[in-house]
Write an enzyme that holds these catalytic residues in place. Structure first.
Site, short mmCIF file in Angstrom:
data_model
loop_
_atom_site.label_atom_id
_atom_site.label_comp_id
_atom_site.label_asym_id
_atom_site.label_seq_id
_atom_site.Cartn_x
_atom_site.Cartn_y
_atom_site.Cartn_z
N ARG A 210 -14.35 -17.52 24.46
CA ARG A 210 -14.84 -16.62 23.87
C ARG A 210 -14.30 -15.18 24.72
O ARG A 210 -14.77 -14.17 24.97
CB ARG A 210 -16.61 -16.27 24.24
CG ARG A 210 -17.35 -17.32 24.01
CD ARG A 210 -18.66 -17.47 23.73
NE ARG A 210 -20.12 -18.28 23.63
CZ ARG A 210 -21.36 -18.59 24.08
NH1 ARG A 210 -21.91 -17.99 23.89
NH2 ARG A 210 -21.53 -19.99 22.85
N HIS B 8 6.35 -9.26 7.60
CA HIS B 8 7.18 -7.90 6.36
C HIS B 8 7.89 -7.14 7.44
O HIS B 8 7.94 -6.90 7.95
CB HIS B 8 6.77 -7.85 5.53
CG HIS B 8 5.63 -6.70 5.75
ND1 HIS B 8 3.68 -7.06 6.85
CD2 HIS B 8 5.76 -5.83 6.22
CE1 HIS B 8 3.31 -6.09 6.69
NE2 HIS B 8 4.16 -4.90 6.86
N ASP C 231 4.45 -5.29 10.86
CA ASP C 231 6.20 -4.28 10.24
C ASP C 231 6.77 -4.94 11.53
O ASP C 231 7.27 -4.46 12.01
CB ASP C 231 5.73 -3.02 10.03
CG ASP C 231 7.25 -2.55 10.27
OD1 ASP C 231 8.20 -2.79 10.02
OD2 ASP C 231 6.71 -0.74 10.06
N ARG D 114 1.32 -1.15 0.37
CA ARG D 114 0.14 -0.01 0.06
C ARG D 114 0.61 0.95 -0.27
O ARG D 114 0.50 2.46 -0.77
CB ARG D 114 -1.28 0.10 1.08
CG ARG D 114 -1.19 1.02 1.87
CD ARG D 114 -2.24 1.11 2.90
NE ARG D 114 -1.69 0.89 3.96
CZ ARG D 114 -1.05 1.73 4.79
NH1 ARG D 114 -0.95 3.37 4.53
NH2 ARG D 114 -0.26 1.82 5.42
N ARG E 93 -2.47 -9.74 11.59
CA ARG E 93 -2.69 -9.59 10.62
C ARG E 93 -1.49 -9.21 9.69
O ARG E 93 -0.81 -9.84 8.77
CB ARG E 93 -3.76 -9.24 9.37
CG ARG E 93 -4.03 -7.42 9.64
CD ARG E 93 -4.76 -6.54 8.61
NE ARG E 93 -4.96 -5.48 8.80
CZ ARG E 93 -4.31 -4.87 7.95
NH1 ARG E 93 -2.96 -5.50 6.90
NH2 ARG E 93 -3.92 -3.39 8.15
N SER E 94 -0.90 -7.39 9.94
CA SER E 94 -0.26 -7.11 8.95
C SER E 94 1.11 -7.32 10.59
O SER E 94 0.92 -5.91 11.45
CB SER E 94 -0.47 -6.23 7.92
OG SER E 94 0.84 -4.85 7.81
N CYS F 127 -3.66 -3.56 12.75
CA CYS F 127 -2.99 -4.37 12.22
C CYS F 127 -3.00 -5.35 13.46
O CYS F 127 -2.84 -6.26 12.79
CB CYS F 127 -1.20 -3.57 12.08
SG CYS F 127 -1.08 -2.47 11.29
#
Length: 264
Positions: A127, A207, A169, A21, A166-167, A146
């Site tokens: 839960r 990443h 850095d 992105r 999920r993402s 993120c």
């Protein structure tokens, strides 16, 4: 924090180059897990100096349910500045979803308060989950979450937490995220009358940005130092009563800070 260096090394050796992105480009792997025994020390990276003040204030800001950076600015924390609008607003990001998730019938759900109540009423529940990923509001957020979802688990009087990110850095973000959720686990454990167990970090797209490779290689040459410990004010009995002064990091020794650009 050998686990963290192992992830960084794995991405350097096996990462696939991908566009992203921000237009920077990343080297990425998909799916990775790290486990940290919170009884063995507080998992704050030692191969570069980390800014604990920002980590603590950001977590307290999330727990307040705030989505404006005024509190952060007041305390000298600038990590969200690049994404805020001219009024300091970020849209319905983490704090809003944690404390005021909008329901279709017009109610707002305080996921954190519900979590604390469930921990005391039924600690064996499957839960014990808080989600910041609200598909209906993603487009209104300055930056979609993120670290998207976390779950607590109680066994033998110990509280463990697993985060799904999920993402990730790896160079700039992940050390903050590990320390933040480890600290949250310590806080929740104290209030719930439990001992801290494990913090488990699970990453999706893990990443290294293309402009962080030299910094990562430098960090990989450094030997990890012993982990510090984190002391909490034992007088605090309500999760929402914690203040910055209630935390003391003991015995933190780290290699020098390594500067790297933020991809916006």
């Amino acid at each position: 924090m050998k686990q963290y260096l192992d992830l960084m090394r794995h991405v350097r050796e096996h990462g696939t180059f991908k566009s992203d992105r921000t237009g920077t480009g990343t080297y990425s792997v998909f799916g990775h897990q790290m486990r940290f025994d919170l009884a063995a020390g507080f998992p704050l990276v030692t191969t570069k100096k980390c800014h604990l003040k920002s980590i603590v204030h950001e977590l307290l800001w999330f727990l307040k349910g705030s989505t404006n950076i005024a509190y952060l600015k007041e305390h000298g924390v600038s990590i969200w500045d690049e994404w805020a609008d001219e009024n300091g607003d970020l849209g319905p990001v983490y704090g809003y979803q944690w404390r005021s998730w909008p329901a279709p019938d017009g109610r707002h759900i305080d996921q954190i308060a519900n979590l604390m109540a469930m921990l005391k009423k039924n600690p064996d529940s499957r839960r014990l989950i808080v989600s910041a990923w609200n598909p209906a509001l993603i487009d209104e957020m300055a930056l979609p979450p993120c670290h998207a979802l976390f779950q607590f688990y109680v066994a033998d009087g110990k509280l463990s937490c697993q985060l799904y990110q999920r993402s990730a850095d790896i160079f700039l973000g992940v050390p903050f995220n590990i320390a933040s959720y480890a600290l949250l686990t310590l806080m929740v454990a104290q209030v719930a009358g439990l001992q801290p167990g494990e913090f488990i970090w699970t990453g999706g797209d893990c990443h290294l940005y293309a402009n962080h490779l030299e910094q990562a290689d430098l960090q990989l040459t450094r030997e990890p130092l012993p982990l510090p410990s984190m002391k909490l004010n034992p007088e605090v009995k309500d999760l929402f009563d914690f203040r910055f002064e209630d935390f003391e990091l003991v015995g933190y020794e780290a290699h020098p800070h390594i500067k790297a650009p933020v991809a916006v």
